[in-house]
Design a protein around this motif. Structure first.
Motif, PDB file in Angstrom:
ATOM      1  N   ARG A  25       0.829  -1.205   0.000  1.00 47.29           N
ATOM      2  CA  ARG A  25       0.000   0.000   0.000  1.00 47.29           C
ATOM      3  C   ARG A  25       0.865   1.258   0.000  1.00 47.29           C
ATOM      4  O   ARG A  25       2.036   1.221   0.324  1.00 47.29           O
ATOM      5  CB  ARG A  25      -0.919   0.019   1.205  1.00 47.29           C
ATOM      6  CG  ARG A  25      -0.190   0.190   2.526  1.00 47.29           C
ATOM      7  CD  ARG A  25      -1.067   0.170   3.745  1.00 47.29           C
ATOM      8  NE  ARG A  25      -1.787   1.419   3.900  1.00 47.29           N
ATOM      9  CZ  ARG A  25      -3.026   1.506   4.384  1.00 47.29           C
ATOM     10  NH1 ARG A  25      -3.658   0.422   4.754  1.00 47.29           N
ATOM     11  NH2 ARG A  25      -3.612   2.660   4.507  1.00 47.29           N
ATOM     12  N   VAL A  37       6.363  -1.811  -1.661  1.00 47.56           N
ATOM     13  CA  VAL A  37       5.042  -2.204  -2.144  1.00 47.56           C
ATOM     14  C   VAL A  37       5.081  -3.476  -2.954  1.00 47.56           C
ATOM     15  O   VAL A  37       4.269  -4.359  -2.777  1.00 47.56           O
ATOM     16  CB  VAL A  37       4.426  -1.059  -2.987  1.00 47.56           C
ATOM     17  CG1 VAL A  37       3.162  -1.491  -3.660  1.00 47.56           C
ATOM     18  CG2 VAL A  37       4.172   0.146  -2.106  1.00 47.56           C
ATOM     19  N   LEU A  60      -3.885   3.810  -0.960  1.00 43.42           N
ATOM     20  CA  LEU A  60      -3.855   3.048  -2.204  1.00 43.42           C
ATOM     21  C   LEU A  60      -3.420   1.635  -1.839  1.00 43.42           C
ATOM     22  O   LEU A  60      -2.266   1.391  -1.478  1.00 43.42           O
ATOM     23  CB  LEU A  60      -2.873   3.686  -3.183  1.00 43.42           C
ATOM     24  CG  LEU A  60      -3.094   5.175  -3.454  1.00 43.42           C
ATOM     25  CD1 LEU A  60      -1.933   5.752  -4.236  1.00 43.42           C
ATOM     26  CD2 LEU A  60      -4.404   5.385  -4.187  1.00 43.42           C
ATOM     27  N   THR A  61      -4.345   0.695  -1.914  1.00 51.40           N
ATOM     28  CA  THR A  61      -4.082  -0.670  -1.462  1.00 51.40           C
ATOM     29  C   THR A  61      -4.113  -1.647  -2.622  1.00 51.40           C
ATOM     30  O   THR A  61      -4.626  -1.343  -3.695  1.00 51.40           O
ATOM     31  CB  THR A  61      -5.126  -1.101  -0.411  1.00 51.40           C
ATOM     32  OG1 THR A  61      -6.427  -0.997  -0.990  1.00 51.40           O
ATOM     33  CG2 THR A  61      -5.041  -0.222   0.827  1.00 51.40           C
ATOM     34  N   LEU A  85      -1.684  -2.856  -4.451  1.00 52.34           N
ATOM     35  CA  LEU A  85      -0.891  -2.393  -5.589  1.00 52.34           C
ATOM     36  C   LEU A  85      -0.162  -3.546  -6.262  1.00 52.34           C
ATOM     37  O   LEU A  85       0.438  -4.386  -5.606  1.00 52.34           O
ATOM     38  CB  LEU A  85       0.105  -1.332  -5.128  1.00 52.34           C
ATOM     39  CG  LEU A  85      -0.514  -0.050  -4.595  1.00 52.34           C
ATOM     40  CD1 LEU A  85       0.564   0.867  -4.064  1.00 52.34           C
ATOM     41  CD2 LEU A  85      -1.315   0.651  -5.666  1.00 52.34           C
ATOM     42  N   ARG A  86      -0.265  -3.562  -7.597  1.00 53.82           N
ATOM     43  CA  ARG A  86       0.399  -4.567  -8.410  1.00 53.82           C
ATOM     44  C   ARG A  86       1.023  -3.882  -9.615  1.00 53.82           C
ATOM     45  O   ARG A  86       0.469  -2.936 -10.158  1.00 53.82           O
ATOM     46  CB  ARG A  86      -0.604  -5.619  -8.886  1.00 53.82           C
ATOM     47  CG  ARG A  86      -1.279  -6.380  -7.756  1.00 53.82           C
ATOM     48  CD  ARG A  86      -2.445  -7.223  -8.223  1.00 53.82           C
ATOM     49  NE  ARG A  86      -3.548  -6.500  -8.843  1.00 53.82           N
ATOM     50  CZ  ARG A  86      -4.480  -5.802  -8.183  1.00 53.82           C
ATOM     51  NH1 ARG A  86      -4.420  -5.692  -6.872  1.00 53.82           N
ATOM     52  NH2 ARG A  86      -5.470  -5.207  -8.816  1.00 53.82           N
ATOM     53  N   GLU A 106      -1.724  -1.215 -10.921  1.00 52.66           N
ATOM     54  CA  GLU A 106      -3.105  -1.573 -10.648  1.00 52.66           C
ATOM     55  C   GLU A 106      -3.293  -1.568  -9.142  1.00 52.66           C
ATOM     56  O   GLU A 106      -2.404  -1.970  -8.392  1.00 52.66           O
ATOM     57  CB  GLU A 106      -3.421  -2.946 -11.218  1.00 52.66           C
ATOM     58  CG  GLU A 106      -3.394  -2.985 -12.733  1.00 52.66           C
ATOM     59  CD  GLU A 106      -3.720  -4.364 -13.277  1.00 52.66           C
ATOM     60  OE1 GLU A 106      -4.353  -5.158 -12.547  1.00 52.66           O
ATOM     61  OE2 GLU A 106      -3.317  -4.633 -14.404  1.00 52.66           O
ATOM     62  N   SER A 107      -4.445  -1.087  -8.720  1.00 58.06           N
ATOM     63  CA  SER A 107      -4.756  -1.066  -7.290  1.00 58.06           C
ATOM     64  C   SER A 107      -6.155  -1.615  -7.092  1.00 58.06           C
ATOM     65  O   SER A 107      -6.864  -1.915  -8.057  1.00 58.06           O
ATOM     66  CB  SER A 107      -4.650   0.357  -6.743  1.00 58.06           C
ATOM     67  OG  SER A 107      -5.711   1.139  -7.221  1.00 58.06           O
ATOM     68  N   ASP A 108      -6.579  -1.704  -5.850  1.00 51.39           N
ATOM     69  CA  ASP A 108      -7.936  -2.144  -5.569  1.00 51.39           C
ATOM     70  C   ASP A 108      -8.958  -1.174  -6.142  1.00 51.39           C
ATOM     71  O   ASP A 108     -10.080  -1.562  -6.450  1.00 51.39           O
ATOM     72  CB  ASP A 108      -8.145  -2.287  -4.059  1.00 51.39           C
ATOM     73  CG  ASP A 108      -7.368  -3.463  -3.489  1.00 51.39           C
ATOM     74  OD1 ASP A 108      -6.973  -4.346  -4.271  1.00 51.39           O
ATOM     75  OD2 ASP A 108      -7.155  -3.486  -2.265  1.00 51.39           O
TER      76      ASP A 108
END
Length: 181
Positions: A102, A176, A122-123, A125-126, A154-156
């Motif tokens: 995050r 992250v 911001l959770t 995260l990819r 990309e994030s949730d």
């Protein structure tokens, strides 16, 4: 040289003042001013330039050193797939605190990084397949420094773009997850 100048603002101001004095004195003598007038002009403008630089440095200290001590960084955030009129095309400056999976993002105003608005978490995260790109002219029009890199993640909450210094992106990569830099 830049690091030295940040560590010694008074000496940097004196050095800039001396260089300005020499240049202005030479120009004054070249254009035919008397020696007294050229010296007086050179001293006046050297004091103005060197003193102005010193007081600007003292008035607006670099905030990044303070943020680094707190394990935070300056970052710009954009949501490219959000509806028009929101943050789909504009960058939002803020203070980022990366953590495992995050980033806590606090919007901030101006170069002094005055906090404003609500903090965003911001959770999830990819990294995406797209490699980082250098900030371009359109990004710079919104105050993103040209030496910053832009990555897509990309994030949730959907796709986000992050613009940050290479050192900040490395820190985000470590904290992250993997973003190719």
């Amino acid at each position: 040289m830049r690091k030295w100048g940040e560590l010694h603002p008074a000496l940097r101001a004196v050095l800039v003042g001396v260089v300005a004095w020499a240049v202005i004195l030479a120009i004054g003598l070249i254009v035919g001013a008397s020696l007294e007038d050229a010296i007086a002009n050179a001293v006046f403008y050297a004091l103005m330039i060197g003193g102005g630089l010193f007081f600007l440095t003292k008035r607006f200290p670099t905030s990044t050193a303070t943020l680094d001590d707190q394990d935070k960084s300056v970052m710009f955030l954009r949501f490219p797939h959000s509806p028009p009129g929101s943050l789909s095309s504009s960058w939002q400056r803020g203070i980022a605190s990366p953590g495992p999976g995050r980033i806590d993002f606090q919007p901030a105003l101006y170069e002094q990084l005055v906090p404003s608005g609500r903090s965003k978490a911001l959770t999830g995260l990819r990294a995406t397949d797209s490699p980082p790109r250098k900030a371009n002219h359109h990004d710079h029009q919104q105050d993103v420094p040209l030496d910053f890199l832009v990555v897509v993640m990309e994030s949730d909450g959907g796709v986000i773009e992050i613009a940050a210094s290479p050192a900040t992106l490395r820190k985000i990569q470590q904290d992250v997850g993997s973003t190719s830099s």
